[in-house]
Scaffold this motif. Structure first.
Motif, PDB file in Angstrom:
ATOM      1  N   ILE A   1       0.842  -1.210   0.000  1.00 33.45           N
ATOM      2  CA  ILE A   1       0.000   0.000   0.000  1.00 33.45           C
ATOM      3  C   ILE A   1       0.872   1.254   0.000  1.00 33.45           C
ATOM      4  N   GLY A   2       1.944   1.216   0.808  1.00 34.04           N
ATOM      5  CA  GLY A   2       2.853   2.356   0.809  1.00 34.04           C
ATOM      6  C   GLY A   2       3.503   2.587  -0.540  1.00 34.04           C
ATOM      7  N   GLY A   3       3.828   1.502  -1.256  1.00 28.12           N
ATOM      8  CA  GLY A   3       4.394   1.654  -2.598  1.00 28.12           C
ATOM      9  C   GLY A   3       3.417   2.265  -3.577  1.00 28.12           C
ATOM     10  N   VAL A   4       2.142   1.874  -3.492  1.00 26.36           N
ATOM     11  CA  VAL A   4       1.121   2.443  -4.376  1.00 26.36           C
ATOM     12  C   VAL A   4       0.951   3.930  -4.095  1.00 26.36           C
ATOM     13  N   LEU A   5       0.908   4.301  -2.824  1.00 27.31           N
ATOM     14  CA  LEU A   5       0.761   5.715  -2.472  1.00 27.31           C
ATOM     15  C   LEU A   5       1.981   6.521  -2.903  1.00 27.31           C
ATOM     16  N   SER A   6       3.172   5.947  -2.745  1.00 25.65           N
ATOM     17  CA  SER A   6       4.389   6.657  -3.168  1.00 25.65           C
ATOM     18  C   SER A   6       4.384   6.898  -4.670  1.00 25.65           C
ATOM     19  N   ALA A   7       3.918   5.897  -5.444  1.00 24.04           N
ATOM     20  CA  ALA A   7       3.836   6.084  -6.891  1.00 24.04           C
ATOM     21  C   ALA A   7       2.834   7.178  -7.251  1.00 24.04           C
ATOM     22  N   GLU A   8       1.727   7.244  -6.519  1.00 22.91           N
ATOM     23  CA  GLU A   8       0.728   8.293  -6.773  1.00 22.91           C
ATOM     24  C   GLU A   8       1.298   9.670  -6.443  1.00 22.91           C
ATOM     25  N   TYR A   9       1.993   9.779  -5.311  1.00 30.23           N
ATOM     26  CA  TYR A   9       2.578  11.071  -4.928  1.00 30.23           C
ATOM     27  C   TYR A   9       3.685  11.475  -5.894  1.00 30.23           C
ATOM     28  N   GLU A  10       4.427  10.497  -6.389  1.00 31.81           N
ATOM     29  CA  GLU A  10       5.475  10.808  -7.361  1.00 31.81           C
ATOM     30  C   GLU A  10       4.875  11.355  -8.648  1.00 31.81           C
ATOM     31  N   CYS A  11       3.754  10.776  -9.073  1.00 24.47           N
ATOM     32  CA  CYS A  11       3.083  11.283 -10.272  1.00 24.47           C
ATOM     33  C   CYS A  11       2.614  12.717 -10.058  1.00 24.47           C
TER      34      CYS A  11
ATOM     35  N   SER B   1       8.740  10.258  -3.157  1.00 22.89           N
ATOM     36  CA  SER B   1       8.324  10.500  -1.777  1.00 22.89           C
ATOM     37  C   SER B   1       9.264   9.773  -0.826  1.00 22.89           C
ATOM     38  N   GLU B   2       9.644  10.440   0.244  1.00 21.13           N
ATOM     39  CA  GLU B   2      10.546   9.853   1.229  1.00 21.13           C
ATOM     40  C   GLU B   2       9.801   9.274   2.424  1.00 21.13           C
ATOM     41  N   VAL B   3       8.478   9.295   2.377  1.00 25.14           N
ATOM     42  CA  VAL B   3       7.683   8.755   3.480  1.00 25.14           C
ATOM     43  C   VAL B   3       7.668   7.232   3.371  1.00 25.14           C
ATOM     44  N   SER B   4       7.952   6.559   4.470  1.00 22.72           N
ATOM     45  CA  SER B   4       8.019   5.102   4.479  1.00 22.72           C
ATOM     46  C   SER B   4       7.270   4.567   5.690  1.00 22.72           C
ATOM     47  N   THR B   5       7.336   3.247   5.879  1.00 23.57           N
ATOM     48  CA  THR B   5       6.686   2.620   7.032  1.00 23.57           C
ATOM     49  C   THR B   5       7.308   3.101   8.337  1.00 23.57           C
ATOM     50  N   ALA B   6       8.574   3.457   8.298  1.00 28.55           N
ATOM     51  CA  ALA B   6       9.229   3.959   9.506  1.00 28.55           C
ATOM     52  C   ALA B   6       8.569   5.244  10.003  1.00 28.55           C
ATOM     53  N   HIS B   7       8.138   6.095   9.091  1.00 27.61           N
ATOM     54  CA  HIS B   7       7.448   7.329   9.492  1.00 27.61           C
ATOM     55  C   HIS B   7       6.106   7.014  10.139  1.00 27.61           C
ATOM     56  N   LEU B   8       5.441   5.966   9.660  1.00 28.10           N
ATOM     57  CA  LEU B   8       4.182   5.553  10.281  1.00 28.10           C
ATOM     58  C   LEU B   8       4.410   5.101  11.715  1.00 28.10           C
ATOM     59  N   LEU B   9       5.456   4.341  11.942  1.00 36.51           N
ATOM     60  CA  LEU B   9       5.738   3.854  13.291  1.00 36.51           C
ATOM     61  C   LEU B   9       6.191   4.983  14.210  1.00 36.51           C
ATOM     62  N   ALA B  10       6.835   5.995  13.652  1.00 38.11           N
ATOM     63  CA  ALA B  10       7.323   7.105  14.466  1.00 38.11           C
ATOM     64  C   ALA B  10       6.266   8.179  14.703  1.00 38.11           C
ATOM     65  N   ALA B  11       5.139   8.123  14.006  1.00 43.04           N
ATOM     66  CA  ALA B  11       4.111   9.159  14.149  1.00 43.04           C
ATOM     67  C   ALA B  11       3.474   9.098  15.531  1.00 43.04           C
ATOM     68  N   ARG B  12       3.179  10.260  16.068  1.00 39.23           N
ATOM     69  CA  ARG B  12       2.536  10.363  17.381  1.00 39.23           C
ATOM     70  C   ARG B  12       1.069  10.712  17.205  1.00 39.23           C
ATOM     71  N   GLN B  13       0.308  10.576  18.278  1.00 39.00           N
ATOM     72  CA  GLN B  13      -1.133  10.797  18.196  1.00 39.00           C
ATOM     73  C   GLN B  13      -1.493  12.251  17.941  1.00 39.00           C
ATOM     74  N   ASP B  14      -0.591  13.175  18.223  1.00 43.93           N
ATOM     75  CA  ASP B  14      -0.923  14.580  17.985  1.00 43.93           C
ATOM     76  C   ASP B  14      -1.128  14.874  16.499  1.00 43.93           C
ATOM     77  N   LEU B  15      -0.617  14.010  15.614  1.00 47.03           N
ATOM     78  CA  LEU B  15      -0.852  14.206  14.185  1.00 47.03           C
ATOM     79  C   LEU B  15      -2.283  13.886  13.793  1.00 47.03           C
ATOM     80  N   CYS B  16      -3.002  13.187  14.645  1.00 51.56           N
ATOM     81  CA  CYS B  16      -4.374  12.795  14.319  1.00 51.56           C
ATOM     82  C   CYS B  16      -5.373  13.900  14.617  1.00 51.56           C
ATOM     83  N   TYR B  17      -4.942  14.956  15.261  1.00 45.28           N
ATOM     84  CA  TYR B  17      -5.855  16.035  15.624  1.00 45.28           C
ATOM     85  C   TYR B  17      -5.654  17.188  14.651  1.00 45.28           C
ATOM     86  N   MET B  18      -6.718  17.556  13.964  1.00 46.79           N
ATOM     87  CA  MET B  18      -6.672  18.639  12.996  1.00 46.79           C
ATOM     88  C   MET B  18      -7.163  19.923  13.655  1.00 46.79           C
TER      89      MET B  18
END
Length: 340
Positions: free
Chosen positions: A191-201, A245-262
């Motif tokens: 899924i991350g690869g598909v999203l990266s390809a979309e962001y690259e486009c 895109s440089e976003v990977s699974t590592a960024h998902l694991l490092a994300a904190r809950q404060d990113l979920c609040y808009m």
């Protein structure tokens, strides 16, 4: 054409005397009679043929013949240019520009193809590179040659020690708290690869828009005399933009809950940093530009609506006495038309 040649030469690392538009056009006007033009053709040809022996730049005839053979070997798309070059019939400055454009484009394409395996090797060694960054940040020994289990244990222990030194709640709770199976991790990577390809486009589209916008700035007469300065100022920043895109699974694991609040941009905490004097200026009346769907009138129908025939009119009124069905004998056919 000369602007494209200068851009490609800049990307190839050329720093000779023909890196300016005026000098390039002057040299192409003289063709192989110009030592600078011969030197540039030699520079491109030697890199395309991977020849360690530099062609004799003082001999324009040899350079012309070698360039003609090279254009023929590379299947130059300009019709008859390779044969005319070998025969010495190329005199037009535009054709000399085409020779440079073709050779420079071929060299650029070759470098892109050659650098692709290096990029793949980088991707394979990305994990080792990240481990080195982690060890450098935690002041641990280099990970080369160390057992993976011992390395991760040392990293975990060092991180726990540093977390205890931080104030309470300094690091929030992780946003991703699930425990996945190996097949689910593989699906997450997909899924991350598909999203990266979309962001690259999308990034490619935005960068292309940027290129077109910058190119449109050079259309004015005032900008044409400064096109070299514009290219030098823009190209360096342009090629520093990464399309991947440089976003990977590592960024998902490092994300904190404060990113979920808009937070709204109008909230008090944001307005403390974004408020300024211009916010107190009120706009006056502006022209009404419309755009409200509820006020748009429907278009006229392309065909009139069907209506029921009225009694006593047309052929429907005398069906029994000569209409189309009951009275066809009363008429006659003539040249495909029906007459009563």
């Amino acid at each position: 054409m000369e602007s494209d040649i200068l851009d490609i030469l800049d990307q190839l690392g050329y720093s000779g005397p023909l890196d300016e538009e005026a000098g390039l056009l002057a040299a192409c006007g003289r063709g192989f009679g110009s030592s600078e033009y011969v030197s540039l053709v030699t520079w491109l040809s030697s890199r395309l043929t991977h020849s360690q022996e530099t062609l004799v730049t003082e001999d324009p005839d040899r350079c012309r013949l070698d360039a003609g053979r090279l254009l023929k070997d590379l299947c130059c798309p300009y019709e008859g240019l390779a044969s005319r070059l070998s025969d010495g019939d190329v005199q037009d400055s535009e054709e000399h520009l085409k020779i440079l454009l073709f050779l420079a484009s071929e060299l650029q394409a070759e470098q892109m193809v050659v650098s692709k395996p290096a990029v793949d090797t980088e991707e394979l060694d990305a994990s080792l590179r990240d481990l080195r960054v982690i060890c450098e940040a935690l002041k641990l020994p280099d990970p080369d040659g160390r057992d993976a289990r011992d390395l991760f244990t040392a990293v975990e222990q060092e991180v726990k020690v540093l977390l205890k030194q931080l104030p309470e709640a300094h690091v929030g709770d992780p946003a991703f708290t699930s425990s996945l199976r190996p097949d689910q991790w593989d699906e997450l990577e997909r899924i991350g690869g598909v999203l990266s390809a979309e962001y690259e486009c999308r990034r490619c589209m935005l960068v292309k828009r940027l290129d077109v916008t910058i190119q449109s700035f050079s259309w004015s007469d005032r900008a044409k005399v400064k096109i070299d300065r514009m290219a030098r100022a823009y190209q360096q920043r342009r090629y520093s933009l990464s399309l991947r895109s440089e976003v990977s699974t590592a960024h998902l694991l490092a994300a904190r809950q404060d990113l979920c609040y808009m937070m709204k941009t109008s909230s008090g905490s944001y307005r403390e940093k974004t408020s300024c004097a211009i916010n107190r200026i009120l706009m006056g009346r502006v022209p009404d530009r419309g755009g409200r769907p509820s006020e748009i009138e429907a278009p006229l129908p392309e065909m009139p609506a069907w209506k029921k025939r009225s009694d006593g009119g047309g052929h429907g009124g005398n069906r029994g006495a000569g209409g189309w069905r009951g009275g066809w004998r009363a008429g006659r056919w003539s040249r495909g038309q029906y007459y009563h």
